[in-house]
Design a protein around this motif. Structure first.
Motif, PDB file in Angstrom:
ATOM      1  N   GLY A 271       0.897  -1.265  -0.103  1.00 28.49           N
ATOM      2  CA  GLY A 271       0.148   0.005  -0.075  1.00 28.49           C
ATOM      3  C   GLY A 271       0.896   1.240   0.155  1.00 28.49           C
TER       4      GLY A 271
ATOM      5  N   HIS B   6     -15.639  -9.001   0.951  1.00 23.90           N
ATOM      6  CA  HIS B   6     -15.805  -8.205   2.416  1.00 23.90           C
ATOM      7  C   HIS B   6     -16.708  -9.214   3.235  1.00 23.90           C
ATOM      8  CE1 HIS B   6     -17.277  -4.501   4.702  1.00 23.90           C
ATOM      9  NE2 HIS B   6     -18.173  -5.554   4.944  1.00 23.90           N
TER      10      HIS B   6
ATOM     11  N   ALA C 261      -7.441  -2.883  -1.901  1.00 22.89           N
ATOM     12  CA  ALA C 261      -6.921  -1.401  -2.433  1.00 22.89           C
ATOM     13  C   ALA C 261      -5.489  -1.421  -2.415  1.00 22.89           C
ATOM     14  CB  ALA C 261      -7.617  -0.348  -1.406  1.00 22.89           C
ATOM     15  N   CYS C 262      -4.732  -1.833  -1.409  1.00 21.91           N
ATOM     16  CA  CYS C 262      -3.317  -1.810  -1.337  1.00 21.91           C
ATOM     17  C   CYS C 262      -2.744  -2.579  -2.275  1.00 21.91           C
ATOM     18  CB  CYS C 262      -2.708  -2.173  -0.077  1.00 21.91           C
ATOM     19  SG  CYS C 262      -3.194  -1.092   1.640  1.00 21.91           S
TER      20      CYS C 262
ATOM     21  N   ILE D 235     -13.968  -4.530   6.194  1.00 22.17           N
ATOM     22  CA  ILE D 235     -13.314  -3.195   5.859  1.00 22.17           C
ATOM     23  C   ILE D 235     -11.998  -3.447   5.831  1.00 22.17           C
ATOM     24  CG2 ILE D 235     -12.479  -0.763   6.829  1.00 22.17           C
ATOM     25  CD1 ILE D 235     -15.327  -0.681   8.224  1.00 22.17           C
ATOM     26  N   ILE D 236     -11.285  -4.252   6.570  1.00 25.45           N
ATOM     27  CA  ILE D 236     -10.026  -4.638   6.704  1.00 25.45           C
ATOM     28  C   ILE D 236      -9.336  -5.263   5.180  1.00 25.45           C
ATOM     29  CG2 ILE D 236      -7.964  -6.176   7.483  1.00 25.45           C
ATOM     30  CD1 ILE D 236      -9.386  -5.649  10.418  1.00 25.45           C
TER      31      ILE D 236
ATOM     32  N   SER E 257     -12.665  -0.678  -3.806  1.00 23.42           N
ATOM     33  CA  SER E 257     -12.371  -1.012  -2.473  1.00 23.42           C
ATOM     34  C   SER E 257     -12.297   0.310  -1.605  1.00 23.42           C
ATOM     35  CB  SER E 257     -11.202  -1.705  -2.526  1.00 23.42           C
ATOM     36  OG  SER E 257     -11.105  -3.011  -3.117  1.00 23.42           O
ATOM     37  N   LEU E 258     -11.619   1.420  -2.270  1.00 22.13           N
ATOM     38  CA  LEU E 258     -11.641   2.535  -1.590  1.00 22.13           C
ATOM     39  C   LEU E 258     -12.712   3.278  -1.258  1.00 22.13           C
ATOM     40  CD1 LEU E 258      -8.102   4.098  -3.094  1.00 22.13           C
ATOM     41  CD2 LEU E 258      -8.431   3.125  -0.810  1.00 22.13           C
TER      42      LEU E 258
ATOM     43  N   GLU F 223     -11.268  -5.118   2.320  1.00 21.59           N
ATOM     44  CA  GLU F 223     -11.151  -3.986   1.427  1.00 21.59           C
ATOM     45  C   GLU F 223      -9.921  -3.102   1.288  1.00 21.59           C
ATOM     46  OE1 GLU F 223     -14.834  -2.114   0.107  1.00 21.59           O
ATOM     47  OE2 GLU F 223     -16.112  -3.389   1.401  1.00 21.59           O
ATOM     48  N   LEU F 224      -9.544  -2.964   2.563  1.00 25.55           N
ATOM     49  CA  LEU F 224      -8.162  -2.162   2.400  1.00 25.55           C
ATOM     50  C   LEU F 224      -7.100  -2.663   1.881  1.00 25.55           C
ATOM     51  CD1 LEU F 224      -8.341  -0.182   5.914  1.00 25.55           C
ATOM     52  CD2 LEU F 224      -8.747   0.687   3.593  1.00 25.55           C
ATOM     53  N   CYS F 225      -7.012  -3.978   2.199  1.00 31.24           N
ATOM     54  CA  CYS F 225      -5.999  -4.850   1.703  1.00 31.24           C
ATOM     55  C   CYS F 225      -6.059  -4.950   0.089  1.00 31.24           C
ATOM     56  CB  CYS F 225      -5.885  -6.453   2.169  1.00 31.24           C
ATOM     57  SG  CYS F 225      -5.556  -6.583   4.322  1.00 31.24           S
TER      58      CYS F 225
END
Length: 287
Positions: free
Chosen positions: A158, A199, A259-260, A252-253, A285-286, A255-257
């Motif tokens: 990320g 998700h 996105a990174c 949420i975690i 994702s963001l 989706e952040l993964c």
């Protein structure tokens, strides 16, 4: 002859109930496996439940709580707790009057299709499948993603993606309108569906890792807007607040993964469909 009536006996608790102690407020959670419902009670109620089986009346409960815990309870407070237990069907039914009262309560909850639609307009849940066997089979394969090294690697991706995308920020911004064209709109919807499915899988996999059962996954309508859902109500059995928070935050975690990793992939991939898909996954994702 004395007209004083003896105090009524305490009702017997259902044998199938399960009790999970809390770690923060000394309360406990009552689990009803028959209806898959959870009831959180405070420290006073937990103290009464602890000695319930060895007491005969409300006065016995009050005296025992004072002797064991220093709690001063009025018998009528115990009586109110008895009524709460009975109202939530946590006691055994031993007489016809109680059976009739519970049957009447169930009948009052039944509505016609019109009233059902009105009452369920805000939230309608449609279970599609029971995922627990698949989650148990996937658990060994998903175990590495719960390690610190995995999250360190994702965080590194990320940071690198943000750095290099920042150097090509104008190009990144120019890509966004292209993602919403008629040609790529369908692909964007598919990528969004994939992200949201992952998700929900994050919630389910985290709950399974902590020993919780996931009875259903499916589709729900919130004010008639469709979205996916995962039933992780079994997390109420966990006494660890940290584990419950991780189950809630898992989606949420995930989706952040995504996105990174997708952001770094957008930087590294050459122009083409793969780069467009990476941009879609990163932006969806963001968002």
């Amino acid at each position: 002859m004395s007209d004083v009536q003896p105090p009524p006996p305490l009702p017997k608790l259902r044998d199938d109930l399960r009790f999970v102690a809390a770690t923060s407020d000394n309360g406990c959670t009552i689990y009803d496996p028959l209806r898959h419902r959870f009831f959180r009670v405070d420290a006073t109620a937990a103290a009464m439940l602890q000695i319930w089986q060895v007491c005969l009346t409300a006065e016995d409960i009050a005296l025992a709580c004072y002797d064991m815990h220093g709690m001063t309870l009025e018998p009528r407070a115990v009586g109110a707790f008895v009524q709460w237990l009975s109202a939530n069907e946590l006691t055994d039914v031993v007489d016809e009057q109680t059976w009739r009262a519970r049957a009447l309560a169930v009948e009052k909850q039944r509505h016609g299709w019109l009233l059902w639609s009105i009452h369920n307009y805000l939230f309608i849940k449609l279970p599609l499948f029971a995922p627990q066997p698949a989650l148990n089979a996937l658990a060994p394969w998903l175990a590495p993603i719960f390690s610190r090294s995995f999250f360190a690697m994702v965080a590194l991706c990320g940071c690198a993606g943000l750095y290099f995308a920042g150097r090509e920020w104008e190009r990144m911004l120019a890509t966004l309108p292209e993602l919403l064209t008629l040609q790529t709109g369908g692909l964007f919807v598919v990528s969004l569906a994939v992200v949201k499915s992952l998700h929900e899988l994050g919630h389910a996999a985290t709950a399974t890792r902590f020993g919780c059962r996931v009875p259903s996954m499916g589709l729900c309508f919130m004010i008639m807007v469709p979205m996916l859902y995962t039933d992780v109500s079994d997390a109420w059995k966990l006494s660890s607040r940290r584990q419950r928070v991780l189950i809630d935050a898992a989606g949420i975690i995930v989706e952040l993964c995504i996105a990174c990793v997708s952001l770094l992939a957008w930087v590294l991939l050459p122009d083409g469909p793969a780069k467009s898909i990476a941009a879609m996954l990163a932006t969806s994702s963001l968002l």
